[in-house]
Motif scaffolding. Sequence first.
Motif, PDB file in Angstrom:
ATOM      1  N   ASP A 423       0.837  -1.210   0.000  1.00  0.00           N
ATOM      2  CA  ASP A 423       0.000   0.000   0.000  1.00  0.00           C
ATOM      3  C   ASP A 423       0.869   1.257   0.000  1.00  0.00           C
ATOM      4  O   ASP A 423       0.574   2.231  -0.686  1.00  0.00           O
ATOM      5  N   LEU A 424       1.945   1.229   0.794  1.00  0.00           N
ATOM      6  CA  LEU A 424       2.838   2.373   0.878  1.00  0.00           C
ATOM      7  C   LEU A 424       3.485   2.660  -0.465  1.00  0.00           C
ATOM      8  O   LEU A 424       3.515   3.812  -0.925  1.00  0.00           O
ATOM      9  N   TYR A 425       4.001   1.638  -1.112  1.00  0.00           N
ATOM     10  CA  TYR A 425       4.670   1.821  -2.403  1.00  0.00           C
ATOM     11  C   TYR A 425       3.700   2.306  -3.481  1.00  0.00           C
ATOM     12  O   TYR A 425       4.120   2.983  -4.427  1.00  0.00           O
ATOM     13  N   GLN A 426       2.432   1.979  -3.333  1.00  0.00           N
ATOM     14  CA  GLN A 426       1.434   2.447  -4.298  1.00  0.00           C
ATOM     15  C   GLN A 426       0.887   3.824  -3.962  1.00  0.00           C
ATOM     16  O   GLN A 426       0.050   4.358  -4.688  1.00  0.00           O
ATOM     17  N   GLY A 427       1.345   4.404  -2.865  1.00  0.00           N
ATOM     18  CA  GLY A 427       0.906   5.731  -2.492  1.00  0.00           C
ATOM     19  C   GLY A 427      -0.419   5.768  -1.772  1.00  0.00           C
ATOM     20  O   GLY A 427      -1.001   6.842  -1.604  1.00  0.00           O
ATOM     21  N   LYS A 428      -0.887   4.621  -1.296  1.00  0.00           N
ATOM     22  CA  LYS A 428      -2.193   4.582  -0.627  1.00  0.00           C
ATOM     23  C   LYS A 428      -2.150   5.085   0.818  1.00  0.00           C
ATOM     24  O   LYS A 428      -3.205   5.305   1.411  1.00  0.00           O
TER      25      LYS A 428
END
Length: 430
Positions: A423-428
Amino acid sequence: MNSKKAILLGILLTAPLYAGGSWTLEACLKQAKEKSLQLESAKLREQSADISIKQAKIGNRPSVSASIQNSLFDHPFVDNEDHYRLSLGISGSYTLWDGGSTSLNVEASKLNKEAAALQTKQTERSIQESVLNAYMSLLAASENLRTADASVELSQAEFDHYSKLFEAGSITKKDLTQSQSNVMQKQVSQLTAQLNVNTSKTTLRQLLELDDSENFEVSAPEAGMTSPDSLEALPSLEELQKNIRAAHPGLKSDSISVKAAQKNTEVAGKGSSISVSLGANSSTGLSAWESKEYGDQLKYGWQNSISLSINIPIIDGGATTNKVLQAQVSEAETQVGMQETAKTLENNIEKLYLNALSADMQWKAAILQVEAETEALAVAEEQRNAGALTYTDYLSQKNALENAQVTLTNAKYTCLLARKLLDLYQGKLD
């Protein structure tokens, strides 16, 4: 006896999965973004880039300066002369043409500022990743500590019961000693678990820049999850790669840095360009001591001038060529850095994806293992009560259940961490 042990075993398996407190994962991430010293340093670099833009714009602005010159002089063979002269003047200049260096410098500085802003965002992501790891480690350590606490309580209750049986002559001294040794082993495991909690808590607290005097506890709704089936299905690897590449600030920063480096190469080549500047001067002066009429000297000595200067570089000893070569090397290094970032990101995405898939399966396997060990312990307890199983074998089975419980806890938080990192890497989590 069976009823008491069943209750304690229930405590071991169903101990509360969260600690009271106000520090949720969202609160921790927010605190880190607001208080992190690393992020403050990145923001200062961003401010420096903004100042560089202002500095670059000065190149095409007029400059004005005033001068006051006092001179003492002497001619040894001249009599009756002044020895002091005062000169006053104001001059200005304006660059009409510099080959486009100023505009290119401004463009490069703006690109550098944009890259710095994205680098600040990347620093923020790195801090969030550290917080995620520390947060999940603390949750796992806290749950393992509760397991250890319940295990100590269970072992102590068992030893107390065995002490009574020994006094009644129902068990041997060996069984009683083994039970006492088991209590001590569980207490050692409890101390280790407490140390892991303290270490994880300190790591997270320092990441949040909190003082050690503060009462720091976490509140974790995530800990209530009992199976990976309650989580959202993972997207495909191709979809993840697309989403993460589009949201990765470091990759964007490198791309913009390449453009800035290209502008700097152009600027370096402008060293051999013709430059044109317009100048103006107004000055006057007087001689003191022997001379009189100072006001007339200032009045009639006042002169104004205007000039147009054209500078045509012919030979500069290779300075411009060397600057261009150096700029080209920097540009190539920036391009290589961007390619390395892309490769590293691709590897990280694939690794995160495989870790998430593996964590799901490990969590499910750990759940089944706990169920199997629970059933096996129930059988072992019946055999022990019937005298068909030694106390050593019974302890071995009980320890197997506790180990399975620890494995389940670690598998669960490994899975939750893998999901949160995706989620973090996807900007969520922004």
